[in-house]
Write a protein that holds these residues in place. Structure first.
Motif, PDB file in Angstrom:
ATOM      1  N   LEU A  67       2.120   1.862  -3.460  1.00 41.75           N
ATOM      2  CA  LEU A  67       1.087   2.378  -4.206  1.00 41.75           C
ATOM      3  C   LEU A  67       0.587   3.959  -4.057  1.00 41.75           C
ATOM      4  O   LEU A  67       0.304   4.696  -4.981  1.00 41.75           O
ATOM      5  CB  LEU A  67      -0.358   1.501  -3.881  1.00 41.75           C
ATOM      6  CG  LEU A  67      -1.682   1.634  -4.599  1.00 41.75           C
ATOM      7  CD1 LEU A  67      -1.492   1.474  -6.116  1.00 41.75           C
ATOM      8  CD2 LEU A  67      -3.044   1.298  -4.148  1.00 41.75           C
ATOM      9  N   LEU A  68       0.835   4.116  -2.913  1.00 42.02           N
ATOM     10  CA  LEU A  68       0.374   5.875  -2.511  1.00 42.02           C
ATOM     11  C   LEU A  68       1.636   6.481  -3.302  1.00 42.02           C
ATOM     12  O   LEU A  68       1.028   7.599  -3.842  1.00 42.02           O
ATOM     13  CB  LEU A  68       0.386   6.017  -0.947  1.00 42.02           C
ATOM     14  CG  LEU A  68      -0.661   5.567  -0.347  1.00 42.02           C
ATOM     15  CD1 LEU A  68      -0.699   5.646   1.291  1.00 42.02           C
ATOM     16  CD2 LEU A  68      -2.118   5.875  -0.800  1.00 42.02           C
ATOM     17  N   PHE A 121       0.799  -1.294  -0.010  1.00 40.58           N
ATOM     18  CA  PHE A 121      -0.086  -0.026   0.083  1.00 40.58           C
ATOM     19  C   PHE A 121       0.898   1.156  -0.038  1.00 40.58           C
ATOM     20  O   PHE A 121       0.539   2.212  -0.738  1.00 40.58           O
ATOM     21  CB  PHE A 121      -1.008  -0.040   1.306  1.00 40.58           C
ATOM     22  CG  PHE A 121      -1.921   1.130   1.089  1.00 40.58           C
ATOM     23  CD1 PHE A 121      -2.940   1.171   0.276  1.00 40.58           C
ATOM     24  CD2 PHE A 121      -1.995   2.465   2.076  1.00 40.58           C
ATOM     25  CE1 PHE A 121      -3.852   2.150   0.012  1.00 40.58           C
ATOM     26  CE2 PHE A 121      -2.917   3.178   1.946  1.00 40.58           C
ATOM     27  CZ  PHE A 121      -3.742   3.252   1.236  1.00 40.58           C
ATOM     28  N   TRP A 144      -5.921   7.027  -1.939  1.00 42.86           N
ATOM     29  CA  TRP A 144      -5.769   5.506  -2.335  1.00 42.86           C
ATOM     30  C   TRP A 144      -6.595   5.789  -3.938  1.00 42.86           C
ATOM     31  O   TRP A 144      -6.573   4.650  -4.450  1.00 42.86           O
ATOM     32  CB  TRP A 144      -6.120   4.616  -1.600  1.00 42.86           C
ATOM     33  CG  TRP A 144      -7.634   4.873  -1.125  1.00 42.86           C
ATOM     34  CD1 TRP A 144      -9.100   4.554  -1.700  1.00 42.86           C
ATOM     35  CD2 TRP A 144      -8.193   5.621   0.182  1.00 42.86           C
ATOM     36  NE1 TRP A 144     -10.136   5.080  -1.041  1.00 42.86           N
ATOM     37  CE2 TRP A 144      -9.645   5.439   0.096  1.00 42.86           C
ATOM     38  CE3 TRP A 144      -7.308   6.036   1.044  1.00 42.86           C
ATOM     39  CZ2 TRP A 144     -10.250   6.227   1.229  1.00 42.86           C
ATOM     40  CZ3 TRP A 144      -8.053   6.634   2.154  1.00 42.86           C
ATOM     41  CH2 TRP A 144      -9.650   6.825   2.196  1.00 42.86           C
TER      42      TRP A 144
END
Length: 269
Positions: free
Chosen positions: A23-24, A20, A42
């Motif tokens: 991804l950010l 995560f 997100w």
């Protein structure tokens, strides 16, 4: 079946938590300032923009990347050469105080790196090496306790009969090391290379303290310096982070077999 479902659910949750943040980084790097404040972190910004990457690559950032590549290459080369010679001496050569000296050196692994930063900086200042390549490389280019310990344990695991046969044929210590033992040490050398490349590329505290000019600034310090005044330009920071992250992703993709082997090898040793 229930245990298997719970196992895979746990693994999926762990993988999501690990992925995560990356991804950010990717999503934020392709957002404008307006999209950053108007969309959830997100969610992607539509339409995506490459203005952040263009802006950061249009400045001094490519120079900092080259500085980081040079630092990583020099540290890795130094580690491989000096660590191998030191480990071979501790593993195979007999001299008075060998074991005591080795374990005293390895004991320094118990000292947190932050404790030695100030003494190292004072030494570099007295030698006039602050904000120079010599000061940036000197504390780590001659080897680390972990690297020497890893290579020594690998050398000790090799059959002694190989060296004895080579000595009978008239080979000296250097010939034995270079022509006989090193070809057998490729797994350990690969492990040491991967560990050194990753740690050198991600190094932040020592470059931040010992360097201040653009001539020696590395990418981690450059990303941290993107904070301006009391605000933070997250778009530019994430764009810089994405650029800095790309080489490590490439290393993982092309050398994942060796990375897995390094985990196994360091765990066994």
């Amino acid at each position: 079946m229930t245990k298997r479902v719970l196992l895979y659910a746990t693994l999926a949750a762990g993988a999501f938590v690990a992925v995560f943040p990356y991804l950010l980084v990717v999503l934020t790097a392709f957002k404008t300032q307006a999209q950053l404040s108007s969309t959830e972190p997100w969610l992607p910004g539509l339409p995506p923009t490459t203005a952040n990457l263009t802006e950061i690559l249009g400045g001094e950032f490519p120079r900092y990347i080259l500085n980081t590549v040079a630092m990583t290459a020099l540290l890795t080369a130094g580690q491989l050469v000096f660590t191998t010679f030191a480990a071979y001496a501790f593993a195979r050569l007999r001299f008075r105080g060998r074991e005591v000296l080795f374990w005293l050196y390895v004991a320094t692994m118990m000292v947190p790196g932050a404790v030695t930063v100030i003494p190292l900086f004072l030494i570099m200042r007295e030698l006039g090496l602050v904000n120079t390549w010599y000061g940036l490389l000197a504390p780590y280019v001659l080897g680390t306790p972990y690297g020497i310990f890893l290579m020594r344990q690998f050398f000790k695991g090799l059959p002694a009969g190989l060296e004895e046969a080579a000595r009978i044929d008239g080979a000296g210590p250097l010939t034995i090391l270079v022509r006989i033992l090193l070809p057998l040490c490729r797994p350990a050398l690969g492990t040491l290379t991967i560990i050194t490349v990753i740690s050198s590329w991600n190094s932040f505290l020592w470059p931040l303290i010992v360097t201040s000019g653009d001539e020696t600034k590395v990418v981690t310090v450059a990303i941290a310096s993107l904070k301006v005044g009391i605000g933070v330009d997250y778009n530019l920071m994430m764009a810089g982070g994405l650029i800095a992250l790309a080489p490590m992703v490439a290393v993982f993709i092309f050398f994942q077999k060796y990375i897995v082997r390094s985990v196994v090898l360091t765990g066994l040793k």
